[in-house]
Write a protein that holds these residues in place. Structure first.
Motif, PDB file in Angstrom:
ATOM      1  N   VAL A 141       0.874  -1.173   0.000  1.00  0.00           N
ATOM      2  CA  VAL A 141       0.000   0.000   0.000  1.00  0.00           C
ATOM      3  C   VAL A 141       0.909   1.218   0.000  1.00  0.00           C
ATOM      4  N   ILE A 142       0.698   2.138  -0.953  1.00  0.00           N
ATOM      5  CA  ILE A 142       1.650   3.241  -1.147  1.00  0.00           C
ATOM      6  C   ILE A 142       1.030   4.631  -0.963  1.00  0.00           C
ATOM      7  N   GLY A 143      -0.178   4.711  -0.401  1.00  0.00           N
ATOM      8  CA  GLY A 143      -0.769   6.015  -0.099  1.00  0.00           C
ATOM      9  C   GLY A 143      -2.119   6.212  -0.750  1.00  0.00           C
ATOM     10  N   GLY A 144      -2.764   7.323  -0.410  1.00  0.00           N
ATOM     11  CA  GLY A 144      -2.281   8.421   0.421  1.00  0.00           C
ATOM     12  C   GLY A 144      -2.662   8.286   1.889  1.00  0.00           C
ATOM     13  N   ALA A 145      -2.771   9.451   2.533  1.00  0.00           N
ATOM     14  CA  ALA A 145      -2.903   9.521   3.975  1.00  0.00           C
ATOM     15  C   ALA A 145      -4.112   8.754   4.514  1.00  0.00           C
ATOM     16  N   LEU A 146      -5.270   8.942   3.894  1.00  0.00           N
ATOM     17  CA  LEU A 146      -6.479   8.278   4.392  1.00  0.00           C
ATOM     18  C   LEU A 146      -6.374   6.765   4.258  1.00  0.00           C
ATOM     19  N   ILE A 147      -5.780   6.301   3.169  1.00  0.00           N
ATOM     20  CA  ILE A 147      -5.628   4.860   2.974  1.00  0.00           C
ATOM     21  C   ILE A 147      -4.611   4.307   3.958  1.00  0.00           C
ATOM     22  N   PHE A 148      -3.543   5.047   4.222  1.00  0.00           N
ATOM     23  CA  PHE A 148      -2.589   4.626   5.235  1.00  0.00           C
ATOM     24  C   PHE A 148      -3.261   4.478   6.597  1.00  0.00           C
ATOM     25  N   GLN A 149      -4.116   5.438   6.950  1.00  0.00           N
ATOM     26  CA  GLN A 149      -4.787   5.403   8.245  1.00  0.00           C
ATOM     27  C   GLN A 149      -5.653   4.162   8.404  1.00  0.00           C
ATOM     28  N   THR A 150      -6.302   3.753   7.323  1.00  0.00           N
ATOM     29  CA  THR A 150      -7.119   2.542   7.368  1.00  0.00           C
ATOM     30  C   THR A 150      -6.250   1.293   7.368  1.00  0.00           C
ATOM     31  N   ALA A 151      -5.265   1.261   6.476  1.00  0.00           N
ATOM     32  CA  ALA A 151      -4.450   0.063   6.285  1.00  0.00           C
ATOM     33  C   ALA A 151      -3.640  -0.293   7.520  1.00  0.00           C
ATOM     34  N   ILE A 152      -3.089   0.699   8.204  1.00  0.00           N
ATOM     35  CA  ILE A 152      -2.191   0.424   9.318  1.00  0.00           C
ATOM     36  C   ILE A 152      -2.915  -0.190  10.513  1.00  0.00           C
ATOM     37  N   GLN A 153      -4.233  -0.053  10.546  1.00  0.00           N
ATOM     38  CA  GLN A 153      -5.017  -0.637  11.634  1.00  0.00           C
ATOM     39  C   GLN A 153      -5.274  -2.124  11.446  1.00  0.00           C
ATOM     40  N   SER A 154      -5.030  -2.623  10.259  1.00  0.00           N
ATOM     41  CA  SER A 154      -5.273  -4.024   9.978  1.00  0.00           C
ATOM     42  C   SER A 154      -4.200  -4.901  10.608  1.00  0.00           C
ATOM     43  N   SER A 155      -4.617  -6.017  11.166  1.00  0.00           N
ATOM     44  CA  SER A 155      -3.671  -6.948  11.773  1.00  0.00           C
ATOM     45  C   SER A 155      -2.768  -7.602  10.750  1.00  0.00           C
ATOM     46  N   ILE A 156      -3.137  -7.575   9.478  1.00  0.00           N
ATOM     47  CA  ILE A 156      -2.285  -8.176   8.457  1.00  0.00           C
ATOM     48  C   ILE A 156      -1.400  -7.148   7.757  1.00  0.00           C
ATOM     49  N   CYS A 157      -1.398  -5.920   8.262  1.00  0.00           N
ATOM     50  CA  CYS A 157      -0.371  -4.959   7.858  1.00  0.00           C
ATOM     51  C   CYS A 157       0.842  -5.292   8.714  1.00  0.00           C
ATOM     52  N   ARG A 158       1.807  -5.985   8.126  1.00  0.00           N
ATOM     53  CA  ARG A 158       2.878  -6.577   8.910  1.00  0.00           C
ATOM     54  C   ARG A 158       4.197  -5.827   8.861  1.00  0.00           C
ATOM     55  N   GLN A 159       4.410  -4.998   7.853  1.00  0.00           N
ATOM     56  CA  GLN A 159       5.721  -4.381   7.706  1.00  0.00           C
ATOM     57  C   GLN A 159       5.597  -2.983   7.122  1.00  0.00           C
ATOM     58  N   PHE A 174      -0.430  13.578   6.479  1.00  0.00           N
ATOM     59  CA  PHE A 174       0.473  13.007   7.464  1.00  0.00           C
ATOM     60  C   PHE A 174       0.270  11.501   7.604  1.00  0.00           C
ATOM     61  N   PHE A 175       1.358  10.824   7.956  1.00  0.00           N
ATOM     62  CA  PHE A 175       1.311   9.395   8.225  1.00  0.00           C
ATOM     63  C   PHE A 175       0.956   9.203   9.690  1.00  0.00           C
ATOM     64  N   PRO A 176       0.091   8.215   9.998  1.00  0.00           N
ATOM     65  CA  PRO A 176      -0.324   8.015  11.393  1.00  0.00           C
ATOM     66  C   PRO A 176       0.818   7.538  12.279  1.00  0.00           C
ATOM     67  N   ASN A 177       0.682   7.776  13.574  1.00  0.00           N
ATOM     68  CA  ASN A 177       1.669   7.286  14.522  1.00  0.00           C
ATOM     69  C   ASN A 177       1.660   5.758  14.527  1.00  0.00           C
ATOM     70  N   PHE A 178       2.837   5.152  14.531  1.00  0.00           N
ATOM     71  CA  PHE A 178       2.913   3.693  14.442  1.00  0.00           C
ATOM     72  C   PHE A 178       3.839   3.070  15.479  1.00  0.00           C
ATOM     73  N   THR A 179       4.478   3.878  16.306  1.00  0.00           N
ATOM     74  CA  THR A 179       5.534   3.373  17.180  1.00  0.00           C
ATOM     75  C   THR A 179       5.028   2.419  18.257  1.00  0.00           C
ATOM     76  N   ASN A 180       3.748   2.466  18.587  1.00  0.00           N
ATOM     77  CA  ASN A 180       3.225   1.560  19.610  1.00  0.00           C
ATOM     78  C   ASN A 180       2.976   0.159  19.073  1.00  0.00           C
TER      79      ASN A 180
END
Length: 205
Positions: A141-159, A174-180
Motif C-alpha cells: 500500500v503506497i498512499g495516500g494519507a487516508l488509505i494509510f490510516q485505514t491500512a495500518i489498523q489491519s492486523s495483516i499490515c505486517r511491515q 500526514f502518516f499516522p503514529n505507528f511506534t506503539n
C-alpha cells in the motif's frame, strides 16, 4: 547518494495467512506492507505532491515494490486516486507492478491494465482472485494519507518501509503514529541528497 541498501526481509512476513475480521469478510488474506517517505513530523505530502525531490528515495521505492522471488510474478501496489494523480504520466502505470487504484468514482477511467476498486478490502482481496492469485507475489500500500490510516489498523499490515527525512516540510497530509504497534527491524546509514538528510528503515508488527 551513499546509502547502505536495505536487506529486504519479505518472505517470512508475507508468506503467512492471517485472519482479517476487521476489514474484510474473507476468512484469510495475504499480509501486506506499507511504503512511505515522511519528514520529521510525519508529513508525507502537500497539495497532492511530495514537498521534496530525492532520486535515491525514488530508486529505493522502486527496488522495494518491484522485488520478487518468482520472476513469473509481480507485486500488487495499492494507491488512492490522488496518489495515482501525483505520479508523472510517463510512469503511469508503475511498470513491472500490478497497479490498483481506489476510487468510488465510476466514471474515472484508467489506462489499460490498471485495476479499479472502491475500497481497500476489495483491493486486498485481489490476491485471492482466481485470475490474479498466480500473478501476485507481495502486496504494498503506497498512499495516500487516508488509505494509510485505514491500512495500518489491519492486523495483516505486517511491515513498514519508511524513508525518514531528517527535517520538516510544509505538509497537509500526514502518516499516522505507528511506534506503539511496530518495532524497528532495520535502519540504514544516513544519506544526503539535495541538501536533505534521510535514512531508510523497516518496521515489523
Amino acid at each position: 547518494v551513499t546509502c547502505h541498501k536495505l536487506s529486504f526481509r519479505l518472505s517470512c512476513l508475507h508468506g503467512r495467512h492471517v485472519c482479517l475480521c476487521d476489514l474484510v469478510t474473507c476468512d484469510c488474506m495475504i499480509p501486506f506492507s506499507l511504503v512511505v517517505a515522511m519528514d520529521a513530523q510525519n508529513g508525507i505530502g502537500k497539495d497532492g505532491r511530495l514537498p521534496w525531490h530525492l532520486p535515491g528515495d525514488l530508486k529505493h521505492f522502486k527496488d522495494v515494490t518491484c522485488q520478487v522471488k518468482d520472476p513469473t510474478k509481480n507485486n500488487l501496489v495499492i494507491m488512492g486516486r490522488k496518489t495515482w494523480e501525483s505520479i508523472s504520466e510517463k510512469f503511469q502505470p508503475l511498470p513491472k507492478r500490478i497497479n490498483c487504484v481506489l476510487t468510488r468514482n465510476k466514471n474515472f477511467n484508467f489506462p489499460e491494465g490498471v485495476i479499479k476498486t472502491g475500497d481497500l478490502p476489495a483491493a486486498l482481496s485481489l490476491a485471492e482472485n482466481k485470475k490474479l492469485v498466480k500473478q501476485i507475489e507481495y502486496i504494498f500500500v503506497i498512499g495516500g494519507a487516508l488509505i494509510f490510516q485505514t491500512a495500518i489498523q489491519s492486523s495483516i499490515c505486517r511491515q513498514l518501509y519508511v524513508t525518514h527525512i531528517l527535517q520538516t516540510f510544509p505538509c497537509d497530509a500526514f502518516f499516522p503514529n505507528f511506534t506503539n504497534d511496530f518495532q524497528l527491524a532495520f535502519k540504514s546509514t544516513p544519506c544526503s541528497e539535495n541538501g536533505i538528510s534521510y535514512y531508510f528503515a523497516e518496521y515489523a508488527r
